[in-house]
Scaffold this active site. Structure first.
Site, PDB file in Angstrom:
ATOM      1  N   ILE A  12       5.928   9.120  -6.128  1.00 48.34           N
ATOM      2  CA  ILE A  12       6.743   9.117  -4.894  1.00 48.34           C
ATOM      3  C   ILE A  12       8.157   8.631  -5.206  1.00 48.34           C
ATOM      4  O   ILE A  12       9.149   9.209  -4.740  1.00 48.34           O
ATOM      5  CB  ILE A  12       6.099   8.238  -3.789  1.00 48.34           C
ATOM      6  CG1 ILE A  12       4.711   8.782  -3.426  1.00 48.34           C
ATOM      7  CG2 ILE A  12       6.994   8.198  -2.541  1.00 48.34           C
ATOM      8  CD1 ILE A  12       3.949   7.945  -2.395  1.00 48.34           C
ATOM      9  N   ASN A  32       7.964  -0.526 -14.699  1.00 47.81           N
ATOM     10  CA  ASN A  32       7.429  -0.959 -16.001  1.00 47.81           C
ATOM     11  C   ASN A  32       6.584   0.131 -16.665  1.00 47.81           C
ATOM     12  O   ASN A  32       5.924  -0.117 -17.673  1.00 47.81           O
ATOM     13  CB  ASN A  32       6.614  -2.258 -15.854  1.00 47.81           C
ATOM     14  CG  ASN A  32       5.342  -2.046 -15.053  1.00 47.81           C
ATOM     15  OD1 ASN A  32       5.082  -0.949 -14.566  1.00 47.81           O
ATOM     16  ND2 ASN A  32       4.537  -3.087 -14.927  1.00 47.81           N
ATOM     17  N   THR A  95      -0.909  -7.434  -9.298  1.00 42.47           N
ATOM     18  CA  THR A  95       0.288  -6.593  -9.193  1.00 42.47           C
ATOM     19  C   THR A  95       0.711  -6.443  -7.735  1.00 42.47           C
ATOM     20  O   THR A  95       1.880  -6.601  -7.391  1.00 42.47           O
ATOM     21  CB  THR A  95       0.009  -5.182  -9.779  1.00 42.47           C
ATOM     22  OG1 THR A  95      -0.437  -5.339 -11.101  1.00 42.47           O
ATOM     23  CG2 THR A  95       1.239  -4.296  -9.732  1.00 42.47           C
ATOM     24  N   TYR A 149      -8.017  -3.219  -2.995  1.00 41.43           N
ATOM     25  CA  TYR A 149      -6.738  -2.526  -2.829  1.00 41.43           C
ATOM     26  C   TYR A 149      -6.257  -2.652  -1.377  1.00 41.43           C
ATOM     27  O   TYR A 149      -5.122  -3.065  -1.114  1.00 41.43           O
ATOM     28  CB  TYR A 149      -6.912  -1.059  -3.226  1.00 41.43           C
ATOM     29  CG  TYR A 149      -5.681  -0.213  -3.033  1.00 41.43           C
ATOM     30  CD1 TYR A 149      -4.464  -0.584  -3.599  1.00 41.43           C
ATOM     31  CD2 TYR A 149      -5.739   0.964  -2.286  1.00 41.43           C
ATOM     32  CE1 TYR A 149      -3.326   0.199  -3.421  1.00 41.43           C
ATOM     33  CE2 TYR A 149      -4.614   1.750  -2.118  1.00 41.43           C
ATOM     34  CZ  TYR A 149      -3.418   1.368  -2.678  1.00 41.43           C
ATOM     35  OH  TYR A 149      -2.302   2.138  -2.501  1.00 41.43           O
TER      36      TYR A 149
END
Ligand code: UDP
Length: 318
Positions: A12, A32, A95, A149
């Site tokens: 995206i 990264n 993350t 998630y």
């Protein structure tokens, strides 16, 4: 305007970068390359107003400097893809939670507008379709890693809204519904690139479960158009906003459509969820957005239907 895009070398992010440059804006990318790829942005190198930094959002001095140089931050850097999430839950949680935490912290110091990329996954197992932004989030047990998630993204949403409420940091939270299109990889489990690759290679097309579960796929160009319009709409600030499509398709029918459009002879096979992901894996039977909010805010209207999407993805893989 100049935009910082974390995760700008991702699927995206790279399309958003292109669109911003095409509108004459500057773009700074911080990525990264954990799931993104330099190939996604290779064609943008050398373009005026474009700079990229291969580093993590955890490099806080660099992040702070890039935020300082930007007018708006699109925070897209995240662990995504059901396969990746089930296989690497520690990486996913760290993350998604920590990345958003540092982005909001530094943006808040300079009061820069932040767009937080969230996901329709946060609606979880709810069967109350179509999902409205104020619907309940119905998550499964914490022993089922898939829900990590949704939960990590829900925390991101809470934190962004908290910054807005307490510190007047302008934030916009967008919930993407199965965004697809050229450059998306099937490596992390996404169904359309996976089916297209299988169909073109003449390999079995792997439907998970019985294939009656359905999704509504959104072309990345529609998502990018909405993002550009939303950052120019003051009423979007402090809001959670669905961005999606309402053309629903069952996964079994999707497999057949991909096979036909690709002119493929592939077999369609059925794999139980337990074998495809992990024992006890839970899928959601339907996932459909209510788009009234984004429509009212920016006159959102999708430009691409499922066949357009499939033809473009097939062309891309060819
Ligand atoms: N799926 C499938 N075969 C695959 C990959 C995915 O049948 O090779 C199914 C998956 O179980 C889900 C749907 O396709 O029901 C969409 O999966 P994806 O991972 O693309 O997105 P999700 O909506 O689950 O986040």
């Amino acid at each position: 305007m100049r935009a910082l895009i974390t995760g700008g070398a991702g699927f995206i992010g790279s399309h958003l970068s292109e669109a911003l440059l095409a509108h004459g804006h500057g773009v700074l990318i911080l990525d990264n390359l954990s799931t993104g790829s330099i190939d996604n942005i290779a064609h943008l190198k050398g373009r005026s107003g474009f700079e990229y930094f291969i580093d993590s959002v955890n490099n806080e001095p660099l992040l702070a400097e890039l935020i300082d140089r930007s007018d708006v931050v699109f925070h897209l850097a995240a662990a995504v893809g059901v396969k990746l999430i089930v296989e690497q839950p520690v990486h996913t949680i760290e993350t998604n939670v920590h990345g958003t935490e540092v982005v909001l912290k530094h943006a808040s110091k300079k009061k820069k507008l932040v767009v937080i990329a969230s996901t329709s996954e946060v609606y979880g197992k709810s069967d109350d379709v179509p999902f409205r932004e104020d619907s309940d989030l119905v998550l499964g047990a914490s022993t089922k890693h898939r829900w990590a998630y949704a939960c990590s993204k829900a925390i991101d949403e809470f934190l962004a809204l908290a910054y807005w409420k307490e510190r007047k940091l302008p934030v916009i939270i967008v919930r993407f519904f199965n965004t697809v299109g050229p450059r998306q990889t099937g490596r992390y489990g996404m169904v359309i690139p996976t089916f297209v690759r299988q169909a073109l290679a003449g390999e079995p097309i792997t439907v998970f479960g019985d294939g009656t579960q359905s999704r509504a796929f959104t072309h990345v160009a529609d998502v990018v158009g909405a993002l550009l319009a939303l950052v120019g709409e003051p009423k979007a600030i402090g809001q959670v906003i669905n961005i999606g499509n309402t053309e629903e398709v069952a996964i079994q029918a999707l497999a057949e459509r991909v096979r036909a459009l690709a002119g493929s002879q592939s077999l369609i096979t059925y794999t139980p969820y337990d074998d495809a992901y992990e024992s006890g894996f839970e899928d959601m039977p339907r996932r459909l957005p209510d788009l009234s909010k984004v429509t009212a805010l920016i006159g959102y209207k999708t430009q691409h239907n499922l066949d357009d999407i499939l033809v473009q993805v097939i062309d891309y893989f060819r």
